[in-house]
Write an enzyme that holds these catalytic residues in place. Structure first.
Site, PDB file in Angstrom:
ATOM      1  N   TYR A 208       0.243   1.356  13.931  1.00 30.97           N
ATOM      2  CA  TYR A 208       0.644   2.401  12.999  1.00 30.97           C
ATOM      3  C   TYR A 208       0.296   3.753  13.617  1.00 30.97           C
ATOM      4  O   TYR A 208      -0.872   4.013  13.918  1.00 30.97           O
ATOM      5  CB  TYR A 208      -0.130   2.312  11.683  1.00 30.97           C
ATOM      6  CG  TYR A 208      -0.174   0.961  11.028  1.00 30.97           C
ATOM      7  CD1 TYR A 208       0.648   0.665   9.952  1.00 30.97           C
ATOM      8  CD2 TYR A 208      -1.069  -0.018  11.464  1.00 30.97           C
ATOM      9  CE1 TYR A 208       0.581  -0.573   9.331  1.00 30.97           C
ATOM     10  CE2 TYR A 208      -1.134  -1.255  10.849  1.00 30.97           C
ATOM     11  CZ  TYR A 208      -0.311  -1.522   9.772  1.00 30.97           C
ATOM     12  OH  TYR A 208      -0.382  -2.751   9.164  1.00 30.97           O
TER      13      TYR A 208
ATOM     14  N   HIS B  92       0.841  -1.179   0.000  1.00 28.09           N
ATOM     15  CA  HIS B  92       0.000   0.000   0.000  1.00 28.09           C
ATOM     16  C   HIS B  92       0.887   1.243   0.000  1.00 28.09           C
ATOM     17  O   HIS B  92       1.914   1.268   0.669  1.00 28.09           O
ATOM     18  CB  HIS B  92      -0.910   0.019   1.230  1.00 28.09           C
ATOM     19  CG  HIS B  92      -1.748  -1.214   1.350  1.00 28.09           C
ATOM     20  ND1 HIS B  92      -1.997  -1.815   2.570  1.00 28.09           N
ATOM     21  CD2 HIS B  92      -2.389  -1.966   0.426  1.00 28.09           C
ATOM     22  CE1 HIS B  92      -2.752  -2.872   2.381  1.00 28.09           C
ATOM     23  NE2 HIS B  92      -3.005  -2.993   1.090  1.00 28.09           N
TER      24      HIS B  92
END
Length: 197
Positions: free
Chosen positions: A132, A62
């Site tokens: 994250y 991604h």
């Protein structure tokens, strides 16, 4: 903590200093002043994401298609993983190069990468949890996906069988198709890394 630039300019490996005693261990996973001083880039957390994956799950590749959008600090907080960053910045001297890091909850290693860098990982244990810290909030449609098994990328996955992937990741286009689409971010040199003091 030690913050060292990887072979991809603008990306960093963060190695914490661990304090251990009879209770277990403690370390600073992220410190704004150290990250900002070492990378030359301000980093403020605007969103926190967690993923939990079983062994053999492959997530990614991604990439945010907005330069400097959604910089992130990635840490494995349970289990272990094989993390891969790919330079997808058109015009970069390291375009297409990848960096591989084995990460675990035990070692506390973190990776800092700008949103214009592709990211993927393979879970090496059941229940692998990845955290994250994102510098911007998620914007639907601002993500470019690439096939993590694309032979042109030649990413060194440690696979003993076919990985478990989402339908979206399985259907992701090849690097050549994404380059042709014009959606990849363009390279602008990052600020020079500052040496550790």
């Amino acid at each position: 903590m030690h913050v060292d630039e990887t072979g991809i300019p603008g990306t960093y490996r963060v190695l914490p200093e661990r304090l251990s005693d009879e209770r277990g261990h403690f370390y600073e996973a992220a410190k704004h002043s150290v990250l900002t001083e070492r990378t030359g880039l301000p980093f403020a957390v605007r969103q926190v994401n967690n993923s939990v994956s079983d062994k053999g799950v492959l997530r990614g590749v991604h990439c945010n298609d907005v330069p400097d959008g959604a910089s992130k600090l990635v840490t494995c907080v349970r289990g272990s993983m094989l993390d891969v960053m790919v330079d997808l910045r058109v015009g970069s001297p390291t375009f297409g190069r990848h960096e591989v890091t084995r990460m675990s909850a035990e070692d506390g290693i973190a990776l800092y990468l700008p949103g214009s860098i592709g990211h993927a990982f393979l879970a090496l244990e059941d229940g692998t949890c990845v955290n994250y810290l994102l510098s911007t909030e998620y914007v639907p449609g601002a993500m470019v996906d690439l096939d993590a098994l694309d032979p042109e990328l030649a990413l060194p996955w440690d696979l003993t069988g076919p990985p478990v992937r989402s339908a979206k990741d399985t259907a992701a286009p090849s690097l050549a198709e994404v380059v042709a689409s014009g959606r990849l971010p363009h390279y602008s040199p990052p600020p020079p890394a500052r040496p550790r003091s």
